[in-house]
Design an enzyme around this catalytic site. Structure first.
Site, PDB file in Angstrom:
ATOM      1  N   LYS A  82       0.850  -1.195   0.000  1.00  0.00           N
ATOM      2  CA  LYS A  82       0.000   0.000   0.000  1.00  0.00           C
ATOM      3  C   LYS A  82       0.886   1.246   0.000  1.00  0.00           C
ATOM      4  O   LYS A  82       1.954   1.250   0.628  1.00  0.00           O
ATOM      5  CB  LYS A  82      -0.859  -0.061   1.272  1.00  0.00           C
ATOM      6  CG  LYS A  82      -1.950   0.964   1.402  1.00  0.00           C
ATOM      7  CD  LYS A  82      -2.723   0.684   2.699  1.00  0.00           C
ATOM      8  CE  LYS A  82      -3.860   1.648   2.918  1.00  0.00           C
ATOM      9  NZ  LYS A  82      -4.570   1.392   4.199  1.00  0.00           N
ATOM     10  N   SER A 140      -9.494   1.153   3.255  1.00  0.00           N
ATOM     11  CA  SER A 140      -8.680   1.961   2.383  1.00  0.00           C
ATOM     12  C   SER A 140      -7.629   1.189   1.586  1.00  0.00           C
ATOM     13  O   SER A 140      -7.104   1.725   0.610  1.00  0.00           O
ATOM     14  CB  SER A 140      -7.981   3.052   3.203  1.00  0.00           C
ATOM     15  OG  SER A 140      -7.106   2.487   4.153  1.00  0.00           O
ATOM     16  N   SER A 145      -9.621  -1.351   7.262  1.00  0.00           N
ATOM     17  CA  SER A 145      -8.960  -1.074   5.976  1.00  0.00           C
ATOM     18  C   SER A 145      -8.200  -2.255   5.392  1.00  0.00           C
ATOM     19  O   SER A 145      -7.795  -2.215   4.234  1.00  0.00           O
ATOM     20  CB  SER A 145      -8.019   0.126   6.097  1.00  0.00           C
ATOM     21  OG  SER A 145      -8.766   1.312   6.058  1.00  0.00           O
TER      22      SER A 145
END
Lengths: 96, 446
Positions: B59, B134, B158
């Site tokens: 990420k 996310s 997330s």
């Protein structure tokens, strides 16, 4: 704790947060922040007077480390992300 | 079969038996990215060179030395970190190789990957649907076989929610198990990195690679990664979270009830458990997270790195504004302190439940993946979407999301929540479930 935020309060919060908001944003946030405060107001239903707060959940206490010199960023690396620099320093707006 | 389609476990076995080299796997993943990433849009940055290492994606809020790290934010659009996050460092030390950096909600502010300042990521099962967030880019990249595994981070949901919506496995370890050093901070008392993988067995391998005490993060704990001495399914007491089922849509609830039957068949005892109403957790989480966001994002002044505060997007600003208010003079006690006290209540509620149970199961998300655009209407979309993952995050507990079947062609995630530090138990149960159900073998056509 439920209340309508006033435009002056929204302005004050923006100043504290160092955010420059447009007229449209001021109006939108006034509505949305009020809406969020109303949503979270149900927490008042829970009696918490005798309950201690939890600020962390790892259970760690008093974490120490040896006070020794170890490798760190060079001056060049530390400044590598700065848009403005001068003779090895960060450049900022005058504060006083 | 192309090598990019293999699980990490299969990859490790193939390399051991010299059937292929890490470089061949790396090349196949790069080829797959070229073929399908224009559809999924999972990656922000793709590394050009082909390395002789098992590839992974991370990420874009993990700092990678000399490789752009944006947090999907215009403020950090051109940010090149001079150091590595501990999680990334441990992976490259273990001979894994970075394929690229994945898309996310800007500064992780969301549960859709729609608030990215760059572009929206699409769900591999249905390109009209959101991947969740996310860590949406990481979950989509794993499901689309663009990588062997990925790393995500979770403040609340997330990792688990995008894993559920994309049909992959996501492990959120206990708070303190995995170092936050070099992860662009959101809610510091909640943030937790973890693996997003094709199977539970893969998640265990990566968890053991990245977890453990880090002198650079004082909140990490120094304790064994294995807490339970033996694993006997017949001795496992599972609680089926009543209130969580009530919040879920009916077809999702049905899948979780079916999962409970699988566990019963495997010899576990399954009983209904009543937990503290998860809807209070939305509010507690909103206050804690936005307060901590306002504090963490105060550092973006455009002086030392990144651009100035005019580059925050509207979701960033909305969160900073509420958090600034709830921490401000006269309101701290009414909001932040109150939320911290109810955090105690939520922790105690789980402690009580775990006196009689070993794990708690329920849905990850009330619904399968929603349509693109769904997040824009509601200023609390993320918090409400994450209602079933917030209580465990607030208590710092480990939990895993794993595939539990499909509703109308979209995957549904089963959540297993463990007592603090008992990652090994939820991983063992997860492996048991996945061996029995084998949903991981079903893949979307892209």
């Amino acid at each position: 704790m439920t209340k309508e935020l006033t435009p002056a309060e929204v302005q004050h919060i923006a100043q504290l947060a160092k955010l420059q908001l447009s007229e449209e944003e001021m109006k939108r946030f006034q509505l949305q922040l009020t809406e969020t405060l109303k949503f979270i107001a149900h927490l008042d239903e829970i009696e918490t007077e005798k309950i201690l707060p939890t600020s962390q959940v790892s259970g760690n206490k008093d974490v120490f480390r040896e006070d020794v010199i170890r490798p760190s960023l060079t001056q060049e690396q530390a400044l590598s992300g700065a848009k403005r620099k001068h003779q090895g320093y960060f450049v900022t707006e005058a504060i006083f | 079969m192309n090598l990019n389609e293999l699980s990490l476990t299969e990859v490790l076995e193939g390399i051991e038996k010299k059937r292929f080299s890490p470089q061949e796997i790396f090349a196949d993943c790069q080829k797959r990215i070229k073929e399908v990433d224009e559809k999924t849009k999972a990656f922000i940055t793709v590394i050009a060179e082909t390395r002789n290492a098992i590839p992974f994606a991370i990420k874009d809020n993990f700092c990678t030395e000399n490789i752009r790290t944006t947090a999907s934010s215009n403020i950090l659009r051109d940010y090149i970190p001079p150091y590595n996050a501990t999680v990334y460092q441990r992976l490259i030390d273990a001979q894994f190789g970075l394929l690229g950096k994945t898309n996310m909600d800007s500064f992780a502010h969301g549960s859709s990957t729609e608030t990215s300042d760059f572009f929206v990521t699409h769900n591999p099962w249905n390109l009209e649907r959101l991947p969740g967030g996310s860590s949406g880019g990481s979950a989509a990249a794993v499901m689309a076989d663009e990588t062997i595994f990925a790393i995500g981070s979770e403040t609340a949901g997330s990792i688990r929610q995008p894993s559920a919506w994309c049909g992959v496995v996501g492990l959120k370890p206990s708070y303190g198990r995995v170092s936050r050093y070099g992860v662009i901070a959101m809610g510091s008392s909640l943030d937790c990195p973890g693996p997003i993988t094709k199977t539970v067995a893969d998640a265990e391998i990566i968890y053991k690679t990245i977890a453990g005490k880090d002198p650079l993060d004082a909140t990490t704990v120094d304790r064994s990664l294995v807490e339970t001495s033996s694993f006997e399914p017949k001795k496992i007491r599972i609680g089926l979270a009543k209130e969580y089922l009530e919040v879920a849509e009916k077809p999702v609830r049905q899948k979780i009830l079916e999962a409970a039957e699988v566990f019963r068949r495997l010899g576990c005892s399954v009983v209904e458990v009543s937990l503290f109403d998860p809807r209070y957790a939305i509010s507690v989480y909103t206050i804690l997270q936005r307060s901590e966001v306002s504090s963490n994002l105060a550092r973006y002044d455009g002086i030392r790195y990144g651009s100035d505060r005019t580059y925050f997007n509207k979701e960033n600003k909305r969160r900073i504004m509420l958090g600034t208010y709830t921490l401000s003079a006269g309101y701290y006690d009414a909001y932040y302190l109150k939320a911290q006290k109810i955090r105690t209540v939520i922790c105690q509620d789980f402690e009580k439940a775990f006196e009689k149970l070993d794990v708690i199961i329920g849905p990850v998300s009330p619904s399968p993946a929603k349509r693109i655009g769904a997040s824009t209407a509601d200023p609390m979309f993320g918090e409400k979407e994450d209602v079933l993952v917030e209580p465990s995050t607030i208590a710092g507990l480990p939990a895993i999301s794993l595939p539990a079947g499909f509703v109308d062609g979209l995957p549904v995630g089963l959540q297993i929540i463990g007592n603090r530090w008992q990652e090994d138990l939820i991983l063992n149960l997860g492996k048991l479930f996945e061996t029995e159900t084998q949903y991981y073998k079903i893949k979307p056509k892209l």
